[in-house]
Motif scaffolding. Sequence first.
Motif, PDB file in Angstrom:
ATOM      1  N   GLN A  47       0.808  -1.217   0.000  1.00 34.18           N
ATOM      2  CA  GLN A  47       0.000   0.000   0.000  1.00 34.18           C
ATOM      3  C   GLN A  47       0.843   1.270   0.000  1.00 34.18           C
ATOM      4  O   GLN A  47       0.330   2.373  -0.214  1.00 34.18           O
ATOM      5  N   TYR A  48       2.153   1.113   0.216  1.00 32.64           N
ATOM      6  CA  TYR A  48       3.039   2.281   0.216  1.00 32.64           C
ATOM      7  C   TYR A  48       4.010   2.289  -0.958  1.00 32.64           C
ATOM      8  O   TYR A  48       4.928   3.121  -0.985  1.00 32.64           O
ATOM      9  N   VAL A  49       3.814   1.392  -1.916  1.00 36.38           N
ATOM     10  CA  VAL A  49       4.722   1.346  -3.062  1.00 36.38           C
ATOM     11  C   VAL A  49       4.681   2.649  -3.843  1.00 36.38           C
ATOM     12  O   VAL A  49       5.721   3.187  -4.258  1.00 36.38           O
ATOM     13  N   VAL A  50       3.478   3.196  -4.060  1.00 35.35           N
ATOM     14  CA  VAL A  50       3.357   4.454  -4.808  1.00 35.35           C
ATOM     15  C   VAL A  50       4.042   5.592  -4.055  1.00 35.35           C
ATOM     16  O   VAL A  50       4.740   6.425  -4.657  1.00 35.35           O
ATOM     17  N   ALA A  51       3.865   5.629  -2.736  1.00 39.57           N
ATOM     18  CA  ALA A  51       4.518   6.671  -1.938  1.00 39.57           C
ATOM     19  C   ALA A  51       6.032   6.534  -1.995  1.00 39.57           C
ATOM     20  O   ALA A  51       6.763   7.529  -2.062  1.00 39.57           O
ATOM     21  N   ILE A  52       6.527   5.291  -1.971  1.00 41.79           N
ATOM     22  CA  ILE A  52       7.970   5.060  -2.077  1.00 41.79           C
ATOM     23  C   ILE A  52       8.490   5.539  -3.419  1.00 41.79           C
ATOM     24  O   ILE A  52       9.557   6.167  -3.514  1.00 41.79           O
ATOM     25  N   MET A  53       7.736   5.272  -4.493  1.00 39.29           N
ATOM     26  CA  MET A  53       8.138   5.734  -5.821  1.00 39.29           C
ATOM     27  C   MET A  53       8.236   7.251  -5.869  1.00 39.29           C
ATOM     28  O   MET A  53       9.233   7.819  -6.358  1.00 39.29           O
ATOM     29  N   ASN A  54       7.230   7.906  -5.353  1.00 44.38           N
ATOM     30  CA  ASN A  54       7.221   9.364  -5.392  1.00 44.38           C
ATOM     31  C   ASN A  54       8.305   9.964  -4.505  1.00 44.38           C
ATOM     32  O   ASN A  54       8.900  10.989  -4.841  1.00 44.38           O
ATOM     33  N   GLY A  55       8.574   9.319  -3.371  1.00 42.40           N
ATOM     34  CA  GLY A  55       9.653   9.793  -2.511  1.00 42.40           C
ATOM     35  C   GLY A  55      11.009   9.630  -3.171  1.00 42.40           C
ATOM     36  O   GLY A  55      11.884  10.505  -3.074  1.00 42.40           O
ATOM     37  N   SER A  56      11.189   8.534  -3.889  1.00 37.84           N
ATOM     38  CA  SER A  56      12.462   8.294  -4.575  1.00 37.84           C
ATOM     39  C   SER A  56      12.684   9.294  -5.697  1.00 37.84           C
ATOM     40  O   SER A  56      13.828   9.634  -6.028  1.00 37.84           O
ATOM     41  N   ILE A  59      10.229  -5.422  -6.548  1.00 39.23           N
ATOM     42  CA  ILE A  59       9.183  -4.462  -6.929  1.00 39.23           C
ATOM     43  C   ILE A  59       9.507  -3.072  -6.393  1.00 39.23           C
ATOM     44  O   ILE A  59       9.389  -2.066  -7.105  1.00 39.23           O
ATOM     45  N   VAL A  60       9.939  -2.990  -5.138  1.00 40.25           N
ATOM     46  CA  VAL A  60      10.280  -1.699  -4.544  1.00 40.25           C
ATOM     47  C   VAL A  60      11.533  -1.119  -5.206  1.00 40.25           C
ATOM     48  O   VAL A  60      11.598   0.092  -5.476  1.00 40.25           O
ATOM     49  N   VAL A  61      12.519  -1.969  -5.481  1.00 39.87           N
ATOM     50  CA  VAL A  61      13.735  -1.497  -6.149  1.00 39.87           C
ATOM     51  C   VAL A  61      13.399  -0.941  -7.532  1.00 39.87           C
ATOM     52  O   VAL A  61      13.869   0.137  -7.920  1.00 39.87           O
ATOM     53  N   PHE A  62      12.570  -1.679  -8.277  1.00 41.19           N
ATOM     54  CA  PHE A  62      12.176  -1.178  -9.590  1.00 41.19           C
ATOM     55  C   PHE A  62      11.447   0.152  -9.477  1.00 41.19           C
ATOM     56  O   PHE A  62      11.752   1.110 -10.196  1.00 41.19           O
ATOM     57  N   GLY A  63      10.454   0.209  -8.583  1.00 41.89           N
ATOM     58  CA  GLY A  63       9.665   1.424  -8.447  1.00 41.89           C
ATOM     59  C   GLY A  63      10.523   2.637  -8.117  1.00 41.89           C
ATOM     60  O   GLY A  63      10.339   3.721  -8.683  1.00 41.89           O
ATOM     61  N   SER A  64      11.487   2.448  -7.231  1.00 37.94           N
ATOM     62  CA  SER A  64      12.350   3.557  -6.823  1.00 37.94           C
ATOM     63  C   SER A  64      13.229   4.037  -7.978  1.00 37.94           C
ATOM     64  O   SER A  64      13.305   5.235  -8.268  1.00 37.94           O
ATOM     65  N   LEU A  65      13.900   3.103  -8.650  1.00 35.40           N
ATOM     66  CA  LEU A  65      14.794   3.477  -9.752  1.00 35.40           C
ATOM     67  C   LEU A  65      14.016   4.041 -10.929  1.00 35.40           C
ATOM     68  O   LEU A  65      14.451   5.006 -11.576  1.00 35.40           O
TER      69      LEU A  65
END
Length: 461
Positions: free
Chosen positions: A310-319, A363-369
């Motif tokens: 539920q926080y993947v989108v927030a992690i992407m935007n923060g990155s 998934i989190v690594v991809f989203g961030s990069l």
Amino acid sequence: MAILDTRPSMKNDEDTKLEHPRLSNLDSSAEAIECPDGGLEAWLVIFGCFLANFATWGVINSYGVFHDYYATVLLPNSSSSTISLIGALQLFFLYGFSPIVGRIFDLYGSRILLPLGSVITVISLMLVSLCQVNQTYQFFLADGLLFGIGVTLIFTPAITVAGHWFDKKRPFAIGVMASGSSVGGVVCPIILQRLIPKVGFGWAVRVMAFVVLGCLILSCVTIKTRLPPKSRLDRFDAGAAGARVGAREAGGEGQKGAWRTSLVDLTGFKDPKFCLACAATFILFYAQFIPYFYIEAYAKYRQVDSTISQYVVAIMNGSAVLRLPLCFLAVKYGTLNIMVPSTLISGILVLAVWLPSRGAVPIVVFGSLYAILSGVLLALLPAWIGAMSPPERFGGRLGCVYFFAAVASLVGTPTAGAFVKDREHPGYTSLILFTGLMILAGSVILVIARVLDSRRLWYKV
């Protein structure tokens, strides 16, 4: 041998000014056209633009959360493509109205556009909080149509005004203001995720609307154009001053017709590089937002723990805030020289990391990069267009480019949603392949534009 005197005739210049009084202001405004490239006043404008992006793009970048809640609670009878179309409408109106809003900004400034857009944006969020279950048309009207119109009245002036205050440092200044979208994309999803279980969807959206209202009030106070609108209009009209003066003497019809034709600036299409910019923008924006819309649903499909998914989108935007150093490098090495490798690598990441990902870590690594590298396009595209546009035409030409982004965004995410036909066995593999190949195709066009500027590898473009 006779020497050809190429110096301009002072007599002719003076005669021209006497014949067309509107031209007499050009020399006096030449110094004002030079950008200060810094200073307290200029950075206050950037601060206001930062808040404007926080308020508008923060909500847009949260649509992954909206999409998931709509699909499971508010619009369970609607298909994934239909729900994606609501978010796509936001992007369509955001970019699609940019040619007209950009020209209005060039001619009249932001004094009316920003307050009007702020009011419409806040009202639209309040209406979203009142939408009823399975009433799809209400979400289309409030969250798609009205919200999209409101944010374009804010976004276009906020992203264009940097060209009035910054020149050499413009990529970095635009990067700073664009980082507001990333910060907003972190805060807004967390507001929703935290408040929905406690106070319900309606009040969660209302709280976010009040946050947006506070940011936009500060934006309206701090954002201002450096040149009076009349001066910009005079400069825009200077090339055709003689024709317009004659038309005015004949009764003024030509002047009205000239204003209508200047509402959308199409002069940029005479430049092959501008045409390539439009083509690349269309293809890249076709796939640009697909990961933001679907990565949370994909994480749930791969059975990632809900405390992470539920926080993947927030992690992407923060990155995405970390793209700011790349914007700083663009000042030194050239805008296009940073855009090309960043966009190319983001396409490779989709195919090499997102496609085989099965657990939380990849998934989190991809989203961030992906957020860092793909976000460079969003941050530096205005700077690239500004480099090939006169200051008085910047808003109109950027609006034309964003129109291509609007059409692509409108059809891109619903196209991706067509791959996800069955919630039990969705076609995420096809969706990811489609996304990666589209980004790589757009990157190739950027490479062609770079080569068209210069074939020298270290040439600053």
